[in-house]
Design an enzyme around this catalytic site. Structure first.
Site, mmCIF file in Angstrom:
data_model
loop_
_atom_site.group_PDB
_atom_site.id
_atom_site.type_symbol
_atom_site.label_atom_id
_atom_site.label_comp_id
_atom_site.label_asym_id
_atom_site.label_seq_id
_atom_site.Cartn_x
_atom_site.Cartn_y
_atom_site.Cartn_z
ATOM 1 N N SER A 178 -7.210 3.817 -1.022
ATOM 2 C CA SER A 178 -6.942 2.376 -1.047
ATOM 3 C C SER A 178 -8.196 1.558 -1.315
ATOM 4 O O SER A 178 -8.103 0.447 -1.825
ATOM 5 C CB SER A 178 -6.324 1.938 0.279
ATOM 6 O OG SER A 178 -5.070 2.550 0.417
ATOM 7 N N THR A 193 -7.969 -2.232 2.045
ATOM 8 C CA THR A 193 -7.357 -3.094 1.027
ATOM 9 C C THR A 193 -7.840 -4.545 1.116
ATOM 10 O O THR A 193 -8.407 -5.066 0.152
ATOM 11 C CB THR A 193 -5.820 -2.986 1.062
ATOM 12 O OG1 THR A 193 -5.457 -1.609 1.063
ATOM 13 C CG2 THR A 193 -5.178 -3.709 -0.109
ATOM 14 N N ASP A 210 2.153 2.631 3.445
ATOM 15 C CA ASP A 210 1.262 3.782 3.264
ATOM 16 C C ASP A 210 1.206 4.658 4.518
ATOM 17 O O ASP A 210 1.231 5.889 4.423
ATOM 18 C CB ASP A 210 -0.140 3.241 2.940
ATOM 19 C CG ASP A 210 -1.201 4.314 2.852
ATOM 20 O OD1 ASP A 210 -1.133 5.136 1.916
ATOM 21 O OD2 ASP A 210 -2.111 4.333 3.710
ATOM 22 N N ASP A 254 -1.428 0.016 -4.758
ATOM 23 C CA ASP A 254 -2.699 0.656 -5.115
ATOM 24 C C ASP A 254 -2.490 2.097 -5.568
ATOM 25 O O ASP A 254 -3.238 2.648 -6.352
ATOM 26 C CB ASP A 254 -3.685 0.569 -3.952
ATOM 27 C CG ASP A 254 -3.067 0.941 -2.597
ATOM 28 O OD1 ASP A 254 -1.860 1.270 -2.550
ATOM 29 O OD2 ASP A 254 -3.797 0.905 -1.597
ATOM 30 N N HIS A 255 -1.430 2.714 -5.047
ATOM 31 C CA HIS A 255 -1.087 4.110 -5.346
ATOM 32 C C HIS A 255 0.217 4.418 -4.637
ATOM 33 O O HIS A 255 0.685 3.600 -3.832
ATOM 34 C CB HIS A 255 -2.182 5.076 -4.846
ATOM 35 C CG HIS A 255 -2.497 4.859 -3.391
ATOM 36 N ND1 HIS A 255 -1.665 5.278 -2.375
ATOM 37 C CD2 HIS A 255 -3.525 4.216 -2.791
ATOM 38 C CE1 HIS A 255 -2.166 4.904 -1.220
ATOM 39 N NE2 HIS A 255 -3.295 4.245 -1.427
ATOM 40 N N HIS A 291 2.021 8.613 4.919
ATOM 41 C CA HIS A 291 1.109 9.638 5.460
ATOM 42 C C HIS A 291 1.774 10.417 6.596
ATOM 43 O O HIS A 291 1.565 11.618 6.731
ATOM 44 C CB HIS A 291 -0.176 8.993 5.989
ATOM 45 C CG HIS A 291 -1.147 8.600 4.929
ATOM 46 N ND1 HIS A 291 -1.808 9.525 4.153
ATOM 47 C CD2 HIS A 291 -1.563 7.386 4.497
ATOM 48 C CE1 HIS A 291 -2.610 8.892 3.301
ATOM 49 N NE2 HIS A 291 -2.472 7.582 3.479
ATOM 50 N N ASP A 324 0.857 -1.197 0.000
ATOM 51 C CA ASP A 324 0.000 0.000 0.000
ATOM 52 C C ASP A 324 0.892 1.244 0.000
ATOM 53 O O ASP A 324 1.761 1.395 0.856
ATOM 54 C CB ASP A 324 -0.922 -0.012 1.223
ATOM 55 C CG ASP A 324 -2.101 0.940 1.079
ATOM 56 O OD1 ASP A 324 -1.895 2.081 0.618
ATOM 57 O OD2 ASP A 324 -3.218 0.545 1.439
ATOM 58 N N GLU A 380 -0.907 -7.987 1.910
ATOM 59 C CA GLU A 380 -0.724 -6.535 1.891
ATOM 60 C C GLU A 380 0.317 -6.059 2.900
ATOM 61 O O GLU A 380 0.227 -6.358 4.094
ATOM 62 C CB GLU A 380 -2.044 -5.804 2.188
ATOM 63 C CG GLU A 380 -1.879 -4.287 1.988
ATOM 64 C CD GLU A 380 -2.931 -3.440 2.670
ATOM 65 O OE1 GLU A 380 -3.611 -3.928 3.584
ATOM 66 O OE2 GLU A 380 -3.037 -2.252 2.297
HETATM 67 MG MG MG Z 1 -4.238 -0.708 2.695
HETATM 68 ZN ZN ZN Z 2 -3.206 5.924 2.402
#
Ligand code: MG
Ligand code: ZN
Length: 361
Positions: free
Chosen positions: A84, A137, A256, A298-299, A260, A43, A251
């Site tokens: 996500s 996710t 991620d 996912d990004h 953040h 993620d 995952e």
């Molecule tokens: Mg996730």
């Molecule tokens: Zn995020």
């Protein structure tokens, strides 16, 4: 000089012949259909995050082992920058939807997931995450709700799903619910052995669930240890007992969260843990021979990059440009039967389309 030219030409011919032979052999091998698919989602793992694995990892990166590389476009149906939930719905169900949607279309209609499709055909399925197992996710692979925050509703979908193995956090959504339902007991009635203390006790039933934190799992920096690679090993051991095959989603949820937080140590430690987990999947696939491994994201999160330290090009420093996600394309890595399909530049929904194409009889 007269003689050096033919020698050079000969060397070029020889080496290009060697390369061609390699590629074509790999080509026939990877054009078979896989029996099993392992999908690894980092993620928030963009190309700079993957690059960090080269600069900050003491071990050689497992990303280097993939022969096929692609790029995916990650925008959602309604936003240029995906979240996500929309990102994983694209992977799990092959549709673009709005940010926050879990397994539903833009008009909130449920759309069948890859887990729902392949379990009908007799494949075993599993989910491993370092977030709660109800987080966006993993949820997109078994649940259908209009908003990602509906964790207690998502947990009910897991009980009713055909998932055979899961490991992650999220105990509270099963055991401390507003409706007082005890979903642990309900899972056990459905044939699950549930462990809420550790990964080491291996139950002997056909279905296993590990809920090892009340919400998200601890950070690597706070002592999570080898949960992700070890849970992956357990999942593979369990799911590969099915002669029909399996689908497993893993995952690395907290790459991620490090993004953040604009916390490079957090991000990089989670990334290295995810990289190690990719190694477990690739080792299994190598021995098994009928398994496709796809690692993607996912990004991207954090607008993360590796810039110079001061004016010094000999030193790098992690730099963030946002505390949210970014719209940049993210890489896809593939290895094993069917991997040839994953090269090129395409939409995130293509991950689903290609996987389903390969798992169809
Ligand atoms: Mg996730
Ligand atoms: Zn995020």
């Amino acid at each position: 000089m007269k003689f050096s030219i033919p020698i050079l030409v000969l060397c070029t011919i020889l080496s290009s012949c060697g390369v061609k032979q390699d590629v074509s052999m790999q080509g026939t091998e990877n054009k078979k259909k896989p029996k099993n698919i392992i999908l690894l989602i980092g993620d928030g793992t963009g190309l700079s995050q993957v690059s960090a694995s080269h600069f900050y990892n003491e071990e050689p990166s497992n990303y280097d082992k993939f022969p096929v590389i692609g790029l995916i476009k990650t925008s959602s149906a309604e936003e240029l920058i995906t979240d996500s939930a929309a990102g994983a719905t694209a992977f799990a169900s092959g549709i673009k939807t709005y940010n926050g949607a879990i397994g539903v279309t833009t008009d909130t209609t449920a759309v069948e997931t890859i887990i729902e499709q392949v379990s009908k055909r007799g494949l075993s399925t599993g989910l491993v995450a370092t977030s709660s197992i109800t987080h966006a996710t993993p949820a997109c692979f078994y649940a259908h709700v209009p908003q990602r925050k509906m964790a207690e509703e998502i947990a009910v979908f897991l009980v009713e799903s055909d998932v055979d193995f899961f490991a992650g956090g999220g105990l509270n959504y099963f055991a401390k619910r507003a409706d007082n339902r005890n979903l642990i007991a309900e899972l056990e009635e459905k044939g699950f052995a549930i462990d809420t203390s550790n990964l080491s006790s291996i139950p002997t039933t056909s279905k296993q669930g590990f809920l090892l934190a009340n919400d998200g799992m601890p950070k690597i920096l706070d002592g999570r240890g080898d949960f992700l690679p070890e849970a992956t090993r357990l999942a593979l051991e369990q799911l590969s007992k099915n002669e029909e095959g399996f689908f497993l989603m893993i995952e690395g949820s907290q790459v991620d969260w490090g993004g953040h937080a604009n916390d490079a140590d957090y991000l990089i430690s989670e990334l290295i843990d995810f990289d190690k987990t990719i190694g477990v999947a690739l080792d299994f696939a190598k021995t098994n021979g009928e398994t496709l491994v796809v690692a993607t994201a996912d990004h991207e999160t954090g607008g993360f990059t590796l810039g110079r330290e001061g004016d010094n090009y000999k030193k790098i420093k992690p730099i963030f440009s946002t505390n949210g996600h970014s719209a940049t394309m993210v890489p896809v890595f593939a290895e094993g039967p069917g991997s040839y399909l994953f090269g090129g530049v395409y939409e995130n929904t293509g991950i689903f389309t290609k996987m389903i194409q390969l798992l169809s009889k």
